[in-house]
Design a protein around this motif. Structure first.
Motif, short mmCIF file in Angstrom:
data_model
loop_
_atom_site.label_atom_id
_atom_site.label_comp_id
_atom_site.label_asym_id
_atom_site.label_seq_id
_atom_site.Cartn_x
_atom_site.Cartn_y
_atom_site.Cartn_z
N ASP A 19 0.84 -1.20 0.00
CA ASP A 19 0.00 0.00 0.00
C ASP A 19 0.88 1.25 0.00
O ASP A 19 1.74 1.41 0.87
CB ASP A 19 -0.89 -0.03 1.24
N LEU A 20 0.66 2.14 -0.97
CA LEU A 20 1.46 3.36 -1.05
C LEU A 20 1.29 4.24 0.20
O LEU A 20 2.12 5.11 0.45
CB LEU A 20 1.08 4.17 -2.30
N GLY A 21 0.24 4.01 0.95
CA GLY A 21 0.05 4.78 2.17
C GLY A 21 0.96 4.34 3.31
O GLY A 21 1.01 5.00 4.35
N ASP A 22 1.67 3.24 3.13
CA ASP A 22 2.59 2.73 4.14
C ASP A 22 4.00 2.76 3.57
O ASP A 22 4.45 1.81 2.93
CB ASP A 22 2.19 1.30 4.52
N TRP A 23 4.71 3.87 3.79
CA TRP A 23 6.00 4.04 3.13
C TRP A 23 7.00 2.97 3.57
O TRP A 23 7.83 2.53 2.76
CB TRP A 23 6.55 5.44 3.38
N ARG A 24 6.94 2.54 4.80
CA ARG A 24 7.85 1.50 5.27
C ARG A 24 7.63 0.19 4.50
O ARG A 24 8.58 -0.47 4.07
CB ARG A 24 7.68 1.24 6.76
N ALA A 25 6.36 -0.17 4.32
CA ALA A 25 6.05 -1.41 3.61
C ALA A 25 6.50 -1.33 2.16
O ALA A 25 7.00 -2.30 1.60
CB ALA A 25 4.55 -1.70 3.69
N VAL A 26 6.33 -0.16 1.55
CA VAL A 26 6.74 0.03 0.16
C VAL A 26 8.25 -0.16 0.01
O VAL A 26 8.73 -0.90 -0.85
CB VAL A 26 6.31 1.42 -0.36
N PHE A 27 9.01 0.51 0.87
CA PHE A 27 10.47 0.44 0.76
C PHE A 27 11.00 -0.95 1.15
O PHE A 27 11.94 -1.45 0.53
CB PHE A 27 11.12 1.53 1.61
N ARG A 28 10.38 -1.56 2.15
CA ARG A 28 10.81 -2.91 2.55
C ARG A 28 10.55 -3.90 1.42
O ARG A 28 11.40 -4.75 1.11
CB ARG A 28 10.07 -3.34 3.81
N GLU A 29 9.40 -3.79 0.78
CA GLU A 29 9.07 -4.71 -0.31
C GLU A 29 10.01 -4.53 -1.50
O GLU A 29 10.48 -5.51 -2.09
CB GLU A 29 7.62 -4.48 -0.77
#
Length: 250
Positions: free
Chosen positions: A99-109
């Motif tokens: 989800d683009l709303g979760d910057w941590r999840a985006v960068f980790r992925e």
């Protein structure tokens, strides 16, 4: 005497050669074309996967495609352009779902996906070091996701790029080290997933006997677990994200 261009002077727009991506978008359709760029990229990736990047040549690629070597130069101007095509072919933005709303999840992925792609295509590490331009369409889409995740945050454009370069640098460095270690293990007959401690036995015994490195020796004698590359990568990514969050106050 005419004026000569200073070595440090910026090139005029007319002096900058068009990238292969712009040429692909603007080239007129030709009835002479017998290959497509995706075909060329797929064949090159298959060769590099099977034999390594050092074994890839325009001649061998042409043979695998059933064309004359010079025919390839109708599609790519240089080996660097071929590497760009290959890199773009293995970078797949469509698998990114965070989800683009979760910057941590985006960068980790994105970081984790980079590691997975590097392990699946070990030549990627060397290819990225050789190609001066990595602004390929697929990589640009990945960058768009990273910027999109950072857009809601109070960051300047320069800060966003510092953030992106920091994570990209970590992912490349950690993935490259793991790929090189796996290749070395395989060359020495231990298999790519072998315990790296087997490779280091001789040097480790010397280190312990020398008495010159007491702190390292204590760590070894106390017992070290086998390297878990995936877990270490995750720890490194999370540490980078934690540190960047503190650094930029987000």
């Amino acid at each position: 005497m005419g004026k000569t261009k200073s070595a440090g002077a910026p090139a005029k727009e007319a002096d900058v050669p068009r990238s292969i991506w712009e040429r692909l978008e603007t080239a007129p359709r030709s009835g002479r074309a017998t290959l497509t760029h995706p075909q060329i990229a797929a064949a090159a990736v298959a060769l590099a996967d099977a034999e390594g990047l050092e074994a890839l040549s325009m001649r061998k690629l042409a043979e695998s495609l059933g064309v004359a070597t010079m025919a390839l130069y109708r599609y790519v101007d240089s080996k660097d352009e071929l590497l760009e095509l290959m890199i773009d072919a293995v970078v797949d933005p469509s698998v990114l779902t965070a989800d683009l709303g979760d910057w941590r999840a985006v960068f980790r992925e994105i970081a984790t996906r980079h590691r997975e792609t590097s392990l699946a295509h070990p030549w990627l590490v060397a290819a990225q070091a050789q190609v001066p331009n990595l602004l390929t369409p697929a990589r640009n889409e990945v960058a768009e996701r990273m910027i999109g995740a950072l857009d809601p945050l109070p960051l300047t454009g320069d800060q966003k790029m510092q953030f992106i370069r920091a994570i990209d640098g970590f992912a490349r460095g950690a993935s490259g080290a793991e790929v090189n270690r796996r290749m070395m293990m395989e060359r020495r007959g231990y298999g790519p997933d072998g315990d790296v401690r087997l490779l280091l036995r001789g040097s480790m015994q010397w280190l312990l006997r020398s008495g010159r490195y007491p702190r390292m020796a204590k760590l070894v004698r106390d017992g070290l677990a086998p390297v878990d590359s995936a877990a270490e990568f995750e720890i490194g990514v999370d540490a980078m994200l934690d540190g960047l969050a503190v650094r930029f106050g987000i």
